[in-house]
Design a protein around this motif. Structure first.
Motif, PDB file in Angstrom:
ATOM      1  N   ASP A 102     -17.138   4.991   7.611  1.00 43.76           N
ATOM      2  CA  ASP A 102     -16.020   5.873   7.243  1.00 43.76           C
ATOM      3  C   ASP A 102     -14.708   5.374   7.845  1.00 43.76           C
ATOM      4  O   ASP A 102     -13.640   5.502   7.223  1.00 43.76           O
ATOM      5  CB  ASP A 102     -16.301   7.311   7.674  1.00 43.76           C
ATOM      6  CG  ASP A 102     -16.506   7.448   9.180  1.00 43.76           C
ATOM      7  OD1 ASP A 102     -16.824   6.430   9.831  1.00 43.76           O
ATOM      8  OD2 ASP A 102     -16.341   8.564   9.705  1.00 43.76           O
ATOM      9  N   LEU A 103     -14.771   4.751   9.018  1.00 38.99           N
ATOM     10  CA  LEU A 103     -13.566   4.193   9.636  1.00 38.99           C
ATOM     11  C   LEU A 103     -13.045   3.017   8.809  1.00 38.99           C
ATOM     12  O   LEU A 103     -11.845   2.899   8.544  1.00 38.99           O
ATOM     13  CB  LEU A 103     -13.885   3.772  11.068  1.00 38.99           C
ATOM     14  CG  LEU A 103     -12.748   3.206  11.928  1.00 38.99           C
ATOM     15  CD1 LEU A 103     -12.985   3.554  13.396  1.00 38.99           C
ATOM     16  CD2 LEU A 103     -12.647   1.680  11.797  1.00 38.99           C
ATOM     17  N   ARG A 106     -11.521   4.271   5.560  1.00 37.74           N
ATOM     18  CA  ARG A 106     -10.208   4.899   5.763  1.00 37.74           C
ATOM     19  C   ARG A 106      -9.109   3.840   5.809  1.00 37.74           C
ATOM     20  O   ARG A 106      -8.046   3.994   5.191  1.00 37.74           O
ATOM     21  CB  ARG A 106     -10.212   5.726   7.054  1.00 37.74           C
ATOM     22  CG  ARG A 106      -8.899   6.469   7.291  1.00 37.74           C
ATOM     23  CD  ARG A 106      -9.027   7.516   8.380  1.00 37.74           C
ATOM     24  NE  ARG A 106      -9.297   6.951   9.684  1.00 37.74           N
ATOM     25  CZ  ARG A 106     -10.438   7.099  10.348  1.00 37.74           C
ATOM     26  NH1 ARG A 106     -11.435   7.789   9.819  1.00 37.74           N
ATOM     27  NH2 ARG A 106     -10.604   6.558  11.540  1.00 37.74           N
ATOM     28  N   THR A 107      -9.376   2.750   6.504  1.00 38.47           N
ATOM     29  CA  THR A 107      -8.397   1.659   6.549  1.00 38.47           C
ATOM     30  C   THR A 107      -8.241   1.018   5.179  1.00 38.47           C
ATOM     31  O   THR A 107      -7.122   0.709   4.741  1.00 38.47           O
ATOM     32  CB  THR A 107      -8.834   0.611   7.590  1.00 38.47           C
ATOM     33  OG1 THR A 107      -8.912   1.225   8.878  1.00 38.47           O
ATOM     34  CG2 THR A 107      -7.854  -0.546   7.644  1.00 38.47           C
ATOM     35  N   GLU A 109      -8.780   2.291   2.191  1.00 40.82           N
ATOM     36  CA  GLU A 109      -8.077   3.175   1.251  1.00 40.82           C
ATOM     37  C   GLU A 109      -6.581   3.209   1.550  1.00 40.82           C
ATOM     38  O   GLU A 109      -5.754   3.247   0.623  1.00 40.82           O
ATOM     39  CB  GLU A 109      -8.685   4.573   1.313  1.00 40.82           C
ATOM     40  CG  GLU A 109     -10.079   4.634   0.687  1.00 40.82           C
ATOM     41  CD  GLU A 109     -10.792   5.940   0.976  1.00 40.82           C
ATOM     42  OE1 GLU A 109     -10.331   6.686   1.880  1.00 40.82           O
ATOM     43  OE2 GLU A 109     -11.815   6.216   0.317  1.00 40.82           O
ATOM     44  N   ALA A 110      -6.220   3.160   2.825  1.00 39.68           N
ATOM     45  CA  ALA A 110      -4.799   3.074   3.173  1.00 39.68           C
ATOM     46  C   ALA A 110      -4.216   1.751   2.700  1.00 39.68           C
ATOM     47  O   ALA A 110      -3.075   1.690   2.226  1.00 39.68           O
ATOM     48  CB  ALA A 110      -4.616   3.237   4.678  1.00 39.68           C
ATOM     49  N   ARG A 138     -14.878   2.575  -4.935  1.00 41.27           N
ATOM     50  CA  ARG A 138     -13.445   2.817  -4.754  1.00 41.27           C
ATOM     51  C   ARG A 138     -12.576   1.713  -5.347  1.00 41.27           C
ATOM     52  O   ARG A 138     -11.358   1.720  -5.165  1.00 41.27           O
ATOM     53  CB  ARG A 138     -13.146   2.982  -3.261  1.00 41.27           C
ATOM     54  CG  ARG A 138     -13.737   4.246  -2.656  1.00 41.27           C
ATOM     55  CD  ARG A 138     -13.810   4.179  -1.138  1.00 41.27           C
ATOM     56  NE  ARG A 138     -14.232   5.436  -0.544  1.00 41.27           N
ATOM     57  CZ  ARG A 138     -15.496   5.853  -0.504  1.00 41.27           C
ATOM     58  NH1 ARG A 138     -16.466   5.102  -1.027  1.00 41.27           N
ATOM     59  NH2 ARG A 138     -15.793   7.013   0.038  1.00 41.27           N
ATOM     60  N   ASP A 179      -9.907  -0.746  12.239  1.00 39.50           N
ATOM     61  CA  ASP A 179      -9.337   0.538  12.650  1.00 39.50           C
ATOM     62  C   ASP A 179      -7.822   0.606  12.476  1.00 39.50           C
ATOM     63  O   ASP A 179      -7.214   1.628  12.792  1.00 39.50           O
ATOM     64  CB  ASP A 179      -9.664   0.802  14.119  1.00 39.50           C
ATOM     65  CG  ASP A 179      -9.041  -0.245  15.036  1.00 39.50           C
ATOM     66  OD1 ASP A 179      -9.319  -1.442  14.823  1.00 39.50           O
ATOM     67  OD2 ASP A 179      -8.271   0.116  15.938  1.00 39.50           O
ATOM     68  N   VAL A 181      -4.868   1.237  10.462  1.00 35.89           N
ATOM     69  CA  VAL A 181      -4.477   1.873   9.205  1.00 35.89           C
ATOM     70  C   VAL A 181      -3.026   1.508   8.892  1.00 35.89           C
ATOM     71  O   VAL A 181      -2.115   1.867   9.644  1.00 35.89           O
ATOM     72  CB  VAL A 181      -4.639   3.399   9.291  1.00 35.89           C
ATOM     73  CG1 VAL A 181      -4.182   4.060   7.988  1.00 35.89           C
ATOM     74  CG2 VAL A 181      -6.100   3.748   9.588  1.00 35.89           C
TER      75      VAL A 181
END
Length: 657
Positions: A102-103, A106-107, A109-110, A138, A179, A181
Motif C-alpha cells: 500500500d505504501l 500510494r507513491t 498513484e501520486a 491501476r 516512500d 510521494v
C-alpha cells in the motif's frame, strides 16, 4: 560531446554576500591560529599518549571546519529555473524491494498525477505477484529483473535501476524511493535545468512528514539539504542522494559505456602484466645455444611493453591488441622449430587456457599467478601470452549487464555515480524546493541501520575511488566529495574528546602544558565563530540536532569504517539491509542499542564527581576542574540525544492513546 559544453556564467547575486565571506575568512584565520599554536607551544609531551591524540582530534575537527568554510564560500542560491521544455520523454522510477504494497502504490498513484507527460514504473526487486497485479489494475507499468540476472551479482538498488534503464527509453528519469510521494509539479519545476545540455542531474531535498519538531532521531537534514548542497552546487558538486532526483539518460548511458571500456582495458592490462612475468621467467631458461629463441622472447617482451604504453596513452583497444597479436605470432614462428622437444609438455596447459577463453571464465588473480609461476618452454610461454589476451572477458560474463550505468562499488550507489558524472565533465544542480515527501525511520533501531548503511557506503567509495586522486574532477570537486567522506571519520575524534576530561579529572593528567589565557583566548573565539557561521548560513534553520548526532553516533561511525575496510581490503561480506519503512516496535525502551554512549555518559559523571573530590583535597587546580566540568557538561549534552532516541516511540497514529 554534450558533457563538455561550456557552463553558462553564474550571476554574482547567486553567490554569498561579502559579509558572509568575511565571516568565513575570520573563522579560518582564527582556527588556523589556534591549531598552529596547539602544535607548536601547548602539547604536554610528558603525557603524549593523550596529548597527541587530543591535538590530532582537534586537527581533524579544524579540517572539517575548513572544508565546511570552503563549501560555504560559493553557497549558491539559484533563482527559479526556466519552464520545462515541451516534448521531453520522462520515465518515473519507483524503486522497491520489500516495502508494504500500500505504501508503494500510494507513491505510484501520486507519480501518476505528476502533470508533465511521463510513464510511471514500479521497479520491484522483490518480484511480488500481488504488486504486479495491483499495478496493472491501476495502469502503472511494472518491471522486475530480467532472467539474465539469475546467478549474477544483483548490486541492490543500483542493479534494479540498471535493469530498468535497459528496458525503458525516456530521455529523463525521475527516481523515487518507495516512500517518497511526489508533488504534481515536480517535473515542471526541475526539467527546465536540462535546457543546459551539459546538465546530468537535478537533486531536490528529501523531507520527511513523520518527524516531530524535536526530531529526536535526527532524520531531517536541514543543513545538508540546504547550505551544504547549495555550497556544493556552487562548486558544481551537488550530488545524487538516491531519490527525488531527475537524471539525463544519455549521461548515465555514457557512464555505462565508459565503464565497460575501462573494465575491458583493465582486463587487458592485467593480462599484459602477467604476460610480462611469463616471458621474463621463460627468458631465464633459454639454453645458451639458442640465440634466436632468446631474441624471439625479447621481441615478445618489447611487444608487451609497447602494448602497455599504448594502453596508457589511450590508443584504441582493438588496435593495441591486434598489433600485439601480430608481434606474438611472428615470435612464435621463429621458435617453433627450435623448441619442438618441449612443446608437448605445454600443450595441455595451453589447451586449458584456451578453454578458459571459450567459456569466458574470468581470469582472476589466482589464475594469473598460476600462469605466471609455471615453468613454460619458450614456445609455451609465447602461446600462453597469446591465449591470455584472447581470454580477456570482453563480454563481462561475470555481470548480468556488461554496461553498468550506475556505480556498483558501494551499498549506496548515489554518491559514486554523481562523482563519475562530474569526472566525465557533466554538471549537476541542486534545486532547493521540497517536491516530494517521505517517511523517516520511526524507531531507533531502524535509524541506526540506515545511518550505518549510509556511512558504510560512503567509506566504500572513499576506499575504492578516492576523490582526491580521481581523474577529471576539479580540485574543488575533489574537496567537496572528500568533505562528505571525511565527516564519517568523526567517531575516532569523538572517543578522544570523551576520554580527555575523564583522564584529567580522575588522574590529573593534563594534555596541554597549562590551562592558560593563551589557550582560552585562541579556542573560545574559534568556537564562537564556528557556531556563528552555522547560524548565518542556516538562516535560522535549526542545525544543532545534526551536530549532536555527528558525535553521539560515534560507535556507528567507527563500526562503518571498520566493516567497510574489511570489505574493501579483505573481501569480507558487508551485510546489507534495506531501511524498513514502517515502525519496528519494541515493548521496552531499547537501551541496549546505545550501550557505548550510556557507558561514556556514566564514566563522565563518575569522573566529574572524582574531580570535585580531588579539587576539595587540593590535588588539581580550580581552573582545570572548571574547564573540564564544562567540557563534561557539553559532552553529556551531546550524548543526551541518545536518551531521547531510545525513548522515542514514533509519531502518534490515528486511534492511538
Amino acid at each position: 560531446m554534450t558533457a563538455v559544453t561550456p557552463a553558462p556564467p553564474v550571476p554574482r547575486r547567486e553567490y554569498p554576500s561579502p559579509y558572509l565571506r568575511l565571516l568565513i575568512v575570520l573563522t579560518v584565520i582564527v582556527g588556523m591560529n589556534y591549531i598552529v599554536w596547539r602544535w607548536l607551544f601547548s602539547i604536554n609531551w610528558d603525557a603524549w599518549w593523550i596529548a597527541v591524540p587530543l591535538v590530532l582530534a582537534e586537527t581533524y575537527s579544524l579540517i572539517d571546519s575548513l572544508l565546511f568554510a570552503f563549501t560555504m564560500w560559493r553557497l549558491r542560491r539559484r533563482p527559479p529555473p526556466p519552464p520545462a521544455p515541451d516534448g521531453l520523454t520522462v520515465d518515473v522510477f519507483i524503486t522497491t524491494y520489500n516495502e508494504p504494497i500500500d505504501l508503494v502504490l500510494r507513491t505510484a498513484e501520486a507519480a501518476q498525477r505528476i502533470r508533465y507527460p511521463h510513464r510511471t514504473w514500479i521497479l520491484d526487486d522483490g518480484a511480488r505477484t500481488e504488486l504486479a497485479d495491483a499495478a496493472r489494475e491501476r495502469g502503472i507499468d511494472y518491471l522486475t529483473r530480467a532472467a539474465s540476472w539469475a546467478g549474477k551479482p544483483r548490486h541492490a538498488k543500483a542493479g534494479n535501476l540498471i535493469n530498468a534503464l535497459l528496458h525503458t527509453d525516456g530521455e529523463f528519469l525521475l527516481i523515487l524511493d518507495a516512500d517518497q510521494v511526489p508533488e504534481p509539479e515536480i517535473l515542471d519545476r526541475t526539467l527546465g535545468y536540462f535546457s543546459d545540455e551539459g546538465m546530468a542531474l537535478v537533486q531536490t531535498p528529501q523531507y520527511f512528514v513523520n518527524v516531530p519538531d524535536s526530531d529526536p532521531l535526527g532524520s531531517q537534514a536541514p543543513l545538508f539539504y540546504g547550505p551544504i548542497q547549495q555550497g556544493k552546487d556552487g562548486w558544481n558538486s551537488a550530488f545524487f542522494c538516491g531519490s527525488n532526483a531527475v537524471l539525463r539518460r544519455e549521461a548515465l548511458m555514457q557512464l555505462g559505456i565508459t565503464g565497460y571500456v575501462t573494465a575491458v582495458e583493465d582486463g587487458v592490462a592485467r593480462a599484459l602484466r602477467t604476460a610480462d612475468r611469463v616471458v621474463r621467467r621463460a627468458q631465464r631458461s633459454v639454453p645458451a645455444g639458442q640465440p634466436e629463441v632468446a631474441a624471439a622472447l625479447g621481441s615478445v617482451r618489447r611487444a608487451v611493453r609497447a602494448a602497455r604504453a599504448d594502453l596508457r596513452a589511450g590508443r584504441p583497444l582493438a588496435e593495441v591488441t591486434y598489433r600485439f597479436q601480430q608481434e606474438v605470432d611472428a615470435a612464435a614462428r621463429t621458435v617453433v622449430d627450435a623448441d619442438l622437444g618441449a612443446i608437448r609438455a605445454d600443450l595441455d596447459a595451453i589447451a586449458a587456457l584456451d578453454e578458459h577463453a571459450s567459456e569466458t571464465v574470468i581470469l582472476d588473480e589466482a589464475v594469473l599467478d598460476d600462469l605466471a609461476d609455471r615453468e613454460w618452454s619458450p614456445l609455451g610461454a609465447i602461446e600462453s601470452v597469446r591465449a591470455l589476451i584472447s581470454a580477456v572477458d570482453v563480454d563481462r560474463a561475470d555481470e548480468a549487464e556488461p554496461t553498468q550505468a550506475l556505480a556498483t562499488i558501494s551499498v549506496t550507489e548515489d554518491m559514486a555515480t554523481a562523482m563519475r558524472l562530474h569526472a566525465a565533465g557533466w554538471r549537476t544542480a541542486y534545486h532547493h524546493e521540497v517536491l516530494a515527501y517521505g517517511l523517516a525511520p520511526e524507531d531507533p533501531k531502524t535509524m541506526l541501520t540506515q545511518r550505518l548503511r549510509w556511512a558504510q557506503g560512503t567509506i566504500q567509495v572513499m576506499l575504492r575511488e578516492n576523490p582526491l586522486v580521481q581523474k577529471g574532477l576539479t580540485l574543488a570537486q575533489r574537496l567537496m566529495y572528500w568533505s562528505t567522506m571525511w565527516s564519517y571519520l568523526s567517531g575516532f575524534a569523538a572517543l578522544v574528546y570523551f576520554a580527555a576530561p575523564v583522564i584529567y579529572l580522575v588522574f590529573g593528567v593534563l594534555p596541554v602544558q597549562a590551562w592558560s589565557v593563551d589557550f582560552f583566548a585562541r579556542l573560545i573565539p574559534f568556537l564562537i565563530l564556528s557556531q556563528l557561521l552555522f547560524f548565518v548560513v542556516g538562516r535560522g534553520t535549526p542545525t544543532w540536532r545534526g551536530q549532536q548526532y555527528s558525535l553521539a553516533l560515534f560507535p556507528v561511525w567507527i563500526a562503518a569504517v571498520w566493516t567497510a575496510v574489511r570489505n574493501v581490503w579483505f573481501g569480507r561480506p558487508l551485510d546489507f539491509a534495506v531501511t524498513p519503512k514502517t515502525r519496528q516496535g519494541e515493548d521496552s525502551v531499547p537501551w541496549y542499542l546505545f550501550r557505548p554512549q550510556l557507558a561514556v555518559m556514566a564514566l563522565l559523571v563518575v569522573a566529574a564527581v572524582i574531580g570535585v573530590v580531588r579539587l576539595y583535597f587540593g590535588a588539581i587546580s580550580v581552573l582545570g576542574v572548571v574547564a573540564n566540568l564544562v567540557w563534561v557538561v557539553f559532552d553529556l549534552f551531546i550524548l543526551s540525544v541518545v536518551v531521547q532516541a531510545a525513548r522515542y516511540r514514533g509519531p502518534r497514529r490515528e486511534g492511538e492513546e
